[in-house]
Design a protein around this motif. Structure first.
Motif, PDB file in Angstrom:
ATOM      1  N   LYS A  17       7.090   3.886   0.590  1.00  0.00           N
ATOM      2  CA  LYS A  17       6.072   4.747  -0.022  1.00  0.00           C
ATOM      3  C   LYS A  17       6.362   4.972  -1.503  1.00  0.00           C
ATOM      4  N   ARG A  18       7.636   5.062  -1.856  1.00  0.00           N
ATOM      5  CA  ARG A  18       8.001   5.189  -3.271  1.00  0.00           C
ATOM      6  C   ARG A  18       7.488   3.969  -4.048  1.00  0.00           C
ATOM      7  N   LYS A  19       7.663   2.792  -3.468  1.00  0.00           N
ATOM      8  CA  LYS A  19       7.218   1.557  -4.120  1.00  0.00           C
ATOM      9  C   LYS A  19       5.708   1.575  -4.367  1.00  0.00           C
ATOM     10  N   VAL A  20       4.943   2.086  -3.382  1.00  0.00           N
ATOM     11  CA  VAL A  20       3.487   2.206  -3.548  1.00  0.00           C
ATOM     12  C   VAL A  20       3.174   3.131  -4.716  1.00  0.00           C
ATOM     13  N   LEU A  21       3.831   4.276  -4.779  1.00  0.00           N
ATOM     14  CA  LEU A  21       3.567   5.248  -5.844  1.00  0.00           C
ATOM     15  C   LEU A  21       3.985   4.725  -7.212  1.00  0.00           C
ATOM     16  N   GLU A  22       5.063   3.961  -7.259  1.00  0.00           N
ATOM     17  CA  GLU A  22       5.555   3.447  -8.539  1.00  0.00           C
ATOM     18  C   GLU A  22       4.583   2.463  -9.186  1.00  0.00           C
ATOM     19  N   PHE A 148      -1.078   5.235   4.002  1.00  0.00           N
ATOM     20  CA  PHE A 148      -0.582   5.839   2.772  1.00  0.00           C
ATOM     21  C   PHE A 148      -1.043   5.029   1.563  1.00  0.00           C
ATOM     22  N   GLU A 149      -0.841   3.723   1.643  1.00  0.00           N
ATOM     23  CA  GLU A 149      -1.212   2.837   0.539  1.00  0.00           C
ATOM     24  C   GLU A 149      -2.717   2.902   0.258  1.00  0.00           C
ATOM     25  N   GLU A 150      -3.518   2.904   1.313  1.00  0.00           N
ATOM     26  CA  GLU A 150      -4.972   2.975   1.168  1.00  0.00           C
ATOM     27  C   GLU A 150      -5.409   4.303   0.541  1.00  0.00           C
ATOM     28  N   GLN A 151      -4.843   5.397   1.012  1.00  0.00           N
ATOM     29  CA  GLN A 151      -5.221   6.715   0.495  1.00  0.00           C
ATOM     30  C   GLN A 151      -4.787   6.902  -0.957  1.00  0.00           C
TER      31      GLN A 151
END
Length: 161
Positions: A17-22, A148-151
């Motif tokens: 999830k950190r990677k998605v946010l970064e 998570f990635e989609e949202q």
């Protein structure tokens, strides 16, 4: 862009999830001990006194704190399964004259920890300039990486016109 991410009770931000946010900015994800107090927006912000956050994201108990922080610093928020109704005795208010900032809320319809019906009842009385609610009947309290990635993508595309 500076992103404040607040994890839930007995949880941490996963590397996936950190990677998605970064992909969207610099991520600040403080370790929060909720044992003594579930509500800690002041303590969380004190850890980052010199940081200007552009958005606030949180999950579960972190989503409740993210909601409060969003209201107080005037920034958009993405909230996963926030227990807003459970803590409705807290006065949620915006201290910014420009009004409330967008809130995007994802609720798992099968959540057995935070009742989505309670959150929806709370939100029915909440006055927001821009409130987006996504209820996924099949999802529970935990947020799978694909959701998570989609949202996160939907949230950033809506605030970054």
């Amino acid at each position: 862009m500076n992103i404040l991410y607040l994890h839930g009770l007995k949880s941490k931000l996963s590397p996936e999830k950190r990677k998605v946010l970064e992909e969207y900015g610099k991520v600040f994800a403080p370790d929060i001990n909720y044992e003594n107090s579930n509500i800690q927006p002041v303590e969380i912000l004190k850890q980052h006194r010199d940081t200007h956050f552009n958005v606030v994201i949180g999950s579960s108990m972190g989503a409740l704190n993210a909601f409060i922080i969003s209201e107080n610093i005037g920034r958009p928020a993405l909230l996963f399964n926030p227990p807003l109704k459970k803590y409705s005795q807290i006065k949620f208010a915006s201290y910014h004259t420009k009004g409330l900032h967008p809130k995007h809320i994802f609720l798992g319809g099968s959540d057995d920890i935070v009742d989505p019906a309670d959150t929806l009842k709370f939100l029915a009385t909440y006055k927001a300039a821009d409130l987006s609610i996504n209820l996924d009947q099949k999802n529970g309290h935990r947020i799978p990486i694909h959701i998570f990635e989609e949202q996160v993508a939907r949230f950033f595309s809506s605030i970054c016109h």
